[in-house]
Scaffold this active site. Structure first.
Site: not given
Length: 937
Positions: A156, A592
């Site tokens: 990532h 999120k």
């Protein structure tokens, strides 16, 4: 957000505890060196300007003055000058960060010297504590064979420091460690200072960001460094520490292989079109080359050490027989033996082993068939040394190599595979020529998938999408025999929502021929068999791991797993995998989606429900925690997270992702890597052997946590997902447009939605990493606390402060949550954030600063006030003076970078965001702020 209403704290003199005196000396020495370098590389006048800005930032914080005073000084500054100012402050962060990491090593050494009490969280302290709690030797030894800790390194894009600079950091650390206890002579200290100066100066002259976006191969090189250089060296030391701690409390006992490592580099296909069968093949080949090179280096060292002569000491008959075998079957290698080594049997055997590893790397006939054959040769040396008074004449070094071979094999790390469920649906739809496949009910899809799993279905050649998906499974089938059964980790299904998602992966694997047969059942016999048992059909040799990412998906996970456990064909697959089900939990996307509090509680509830379901179903659940670096993405202290996990959910197993700057922080220095492995393993031992005792108050706490999650999620989603103007505000009030230009990862910053799937625009399409990164950059930390304050204040009104204070004191889940939120609040700066928010005051949608900033500021104050009420204080991080001091050390250098970033963002955007020189300076500010707050995504 407004400035905290409290008495400002003097910053000109940062207080250090007596135990941190040497840290202060290191910080002062490095700070002085940075100043000398700035004067040399730029000018004494430039250094003076840096100092004036730093003093201005200190003065602003001491007097609670507006940020505008600093902004006026920096407004409209020339680009080259702005870039160098950012580099100057970032260089100081680098120095302080390294000094603090080295001080962690110093503190560990202090504990080890003071034999009275072991270091908290270390294996010695953990095992002593377990013994006091009544854990018997038999109970502990029964757990060890199934104890497993597996950090998994992802690709990532959260690392904002390039590898060339990491190597220079390592040089600085080496020098600091060399004088860690001030034992160096003045001359040695001067030499070390010059080596540090060299590393810092060349860092100054090196661009922070690479000139090109990294490829998957570049990401492999980055992660490979930590695996082959740091962890390869640390691994045997970990076992020595474990065995010493075990001996100290429970007596001598062998410690089995409890550590393993994983990687996503080259196997994470989710949203990354650059990853597929080719990168999977390349990643495993690269990992094999790294570990074989490391073994060969070790063999050369052993060859120097094991100089024993037959005229002085005997060796085992088995070892001599092995040498004779190699003389007969490897004449070319035998010809390389030196005549003067004729009576040195260990050196002769090591030469043959070395040559066989070379043959293995190049696929020559003399290659080892697998790592077990290599390990058997090493065991011959170890056994012979033990039998002939060689325990202290090389046995120690050979044992270290044996430990490494047992862990790293010929694969180095297990390569996980990950793909979006939508891509699997698109592949199945193409193979079945069913354009409506993804719209069909779960039941209808399951019936069709069962036919494919029984080899009864008819399918076409599909299309490019389906063939590229099948090629992945064909690669697995081809590579497993070469690299071993541990070469692949689980196959992870992103955005898993139902049982058909897992069955689709099994069906695709079977169609591709990714099956293995017990007892070497011949393929033609299988095809001729009309009624095939699972043994005859073969088993898919992969753990299928659904990844539950959103709050709704986490809530539905129990139903999904119940349906899978009730499915006869999936149970056949589980039987072939030892009745173990891997489940990955998504911390990033759930936060999120619903905010931190709702995410944490959904993850907690899901683990409770799935642990109970697995037990009732005769399946062992293995949770894989997809944690990121920041609090908003599941970051924080691993040890505390493990202890706070639901009872029974750990069960001797911990697998978790390590990402970006977290890898560097936790595994960049060998001693710190060792400490982290100790703490993590110790926490797993504690959570498994002596989990928290049942707590009668917990039913009430859980009900209250459900209320908190509901209220927090509603407030969070009302802002982030439900307000149509918020995406525009987000893009204006954060440097997200700069972050999207960073060259720190091969994966796009937005989800493509899988093949054939279009994600909705706005926040939902953005990946969690840049989402969190952006809010960390503008110093608000919104992703970790928005919605939390409203929920806590309502709970305080309904239930009273005593109830929530009791929860925070006595319930590890809530205690960890409150502490994590407090830490983010302490790192946040309301005044700085307001400068970013003002960038949204003149948008086509109107004055979005006026629309959103008051809501965000009010929530910040609610959250801060609620934390104060629950913890009974008026100062953030009052009970963590080290972290508080660390933040205070950085703020005077961090504030000017933030103010510069706001000014540059306004100018860059006003020019249409096309000025590349200004973009490069903005990227420098992003890297500088990330270094200062020690966090990206």
């Amino acid at each position: 957000m407004t400035e905290p209403a409290m008495t400002p704290e003097p910053l000109r003199t940062v207080e250090f505890a007596a135990t941190d005196t040497l840290l202060r000396e290191d910080v002062n020495m490095l700070g002085a060196l940075v100043g000398e370098i700035l004067a040399e590389q730029r000018s004494p006048e430039f250094l003076g300007e840096v100092e004036r800005l730093r003093r201005a930032a200190i003065g602003r914080r001491e007097s609670n003055a507006p940020v505008a005073e600093i902004a006026q000084v920096l407004q409209g500054i020339e680009l080259d000058h702005a870039s160098d100012l950012v580099r100057a402050f970032a260089t100081y962060f680098q120095a302080v960060n390294l000094a603090e990491r080295v001080h962690r090593i110093r503190r560990r050494r202090d504990y080890e010297r003071q034999a009275a009490a072991p270091q908290p969280g270390g294996l010695r302290e953990v095992l002593r504590g377990l013994a006091r709690q009544g854990v018997t030797r038999e109970e502990l030894l029964a757990l060890l064979p199934r104890l497993r800790v597996e950090p998994v390194f992802t690709a990532h894009p959260t690392e904002a420091v390039r590898r060339a600079l990491l190597k220079k950091e390592r040089e600085i650390v080496t020098c600091l460690i060399g004088d860690i206890d001030r034992g160096r002579t003045p001359a040695e200290r001067r030499a070390d200072r010059e080596r540090i100066r060299l590393a810092l100066t060349t860092s100054w002259q090196t661009a922070e960001a690479p000139s090109a976006k990294p490829s998957v191969a570049d990401e492999f090189q980055h992660v490979g460094y930590y695996l082959s250089d740091v962890l390869y060296r640390v691994l045997p030391v970990f076992y020595e520490v474990f065995e010493d701690a075990l001996h100290d409390t429970y007596g001598d006992a062998p410690v089995p292989d409890v550590l393993g490592f994983g990687s996503w580099v080259g196997g994470d296909m989710d949203g990354n079109p650059n990853v597929g069968a080719e990168t999977i093949t390349a990643a495993l080949a690269g990992q094999r080359a790294l570990v074989l090179a490391a073994y060969r280096r070790d063999l050369l060292s052993l060859g120097e050490a094991l100089s024993q002569s037959l005229t002085r000491v005997g060796v085992s008959d088995a070892l001599l027989a092995r040498i004779g075998f190699y003389f007969e079957h490897m004449p070319q290698a035998a010809a390389k033996l030196r005549p003067r080594h004729a009576d040195m049997p260990y050196r002769k055997l090591l030469t043959f082993i070395y040559e066989r590893l070379w043959a293995t790397l190049h696929d020559e006939p003399e290659a080892y068939s697998d790592a077990a054959e290599f390990a058997a040769d090493i065991a011959l040396i170890e056994d012979s040394l033990r039998a002939h008074r060689g325990e202290h004449a090389g046995g120690f070094a050979v044992r270290r190599l044996r430990r490494r071979v047992a862990c790293f094999g010929f694969h180095l790390a297990s390569l996980d595979l990950r793909q979006d469920s939508a891509t699997h649906d698109a592949a199945i739809a193409a193979l079945l020529e069913d354009a409506d496949w993804s719209e069909r009910s779960v039941e209808a899809r399951t019936q069709r998938l069962h036919r494919l799993l029984r080899d009864e279905g008819v399918f076409s050649q599909g299309n490019t999408t389906s063939q590229s998906t099948l090629e992945v499974f064909r690669a697995v089938a081809a590579l497993r025999p070469r690299y071993g059964e541990r070469a692949f980790g689980p196959y992870i299904i992103s955005m898993s929502r139902n049982a058909a998602d897992a069955l689709s992966v099994l069906a695709l694997a079977r169609i591709a021929g990714c099956v293995e047969h017990a007892n070497e059942v011949r393929a033609d016999e299988i095809r001729a068999n009309e009624t095939r048992s699972n043994e005859a059909r073969g088993a898919v040799p992969l753990d299928i791991a659904p990844l539950f990412e959103t709050v709704d998906d986490l809530d539905a996970a129990e139903d999904t797993l119940r349906a899978l456990f009730a499915d006869p064909l999936y149970r056949e697959h589980l039987a072939s995998r030892g009745q173990r089900q891997v489940v990955m939990l998504g911390y990033s996307d759930s936060a999120k989606d619903g905010g931190l509090l709702a995410s944490r509680w959904a993850l907690q509830r899901t683990q409770v429900a799935l642990t109970r379901l697995a037990s009732d179903s005769g399946v062992r659940i293995a949770f894989f925690h997809g944690r990121g670096g920041s609090i908003s993405r599941g970051g924080g202290k691993t040890e505390r997270a493990v202890i706070a996990a639901p009872r029974g959910s750990v069960d001797g197993y911990l697998r978790l992702t390590e990402q970006g700057e977290v890898i560097h922080r936790k595994y960049g220095i060998r001693a710190i890597a060792l400490r982290n492995l100790e703490q993590t393993t110790g926490a797993v031992l504690r959570a498994t052997l002596r989990p928290r005792v049942p707590e009668p108050r917990e039913d009430g706490w859980r009900a209250l946590a459900t209320e908190l999650a509901r209220d927090s999620r509603a407030h969070y989603r009302a802002l982030v997902h439900d307000d149509p103007d918020f995406p525009a505000y987000f893009r204006a009030a954060t440097p997200i447009d700069v972050i999207e230009c960073l060259r720190i990862g091969s994966r796009p910053s937005k989800r493509a939605g899988g093949v054939g799937v279009v994600r909705p625009p706005g926040i939902a399409a953005l990946r969690a990493i840049p989402w969190v990164f952006a809010w960390a950059q503008n110093r608000s930390g919104l992703t970790a606390w928005y919605g939390v304050g409203t929920a806590l204040q309502r709970a305080l009104q309904r239930h009273g402060v005593e109830t929530l204070a009791e929860m925070a004191r006595d319930w590890p889940f809530f205690n960890t949550l409150v502490d994590d939120v407090e830490m983010v609040l302490a790192k946040s700066d309301p005044g700085i954030f307001e400068r970013y928010s003002l960038l949204a005051s003149q948008l086509p949608q109107g004055d979005l600063h006026a629309q959103f900033h008051p809501r965000i500021a009010a929530e910040f104050e609610r959250t801060r006030d609620a934390v104060f009420a629950i913890k009974g204080g008026t100062e953030l991080l009052a009970d963590d003076p080290r972290l508080r001091r660390s933040i205070r050390l950085r703020n005077p250098y961090l504030d000017p970078i933030s103010v510069l970033q706001v000014d540059l963002l306004a100018r860059w955007r006003a020019g249409g965001s096309v000025d590349d020189a200004m973009l490069q300076t903005l990227i420098a500010t992003v890297n500088g702020i990330a270094a200062g707050i020690q966090n990206t995504g």
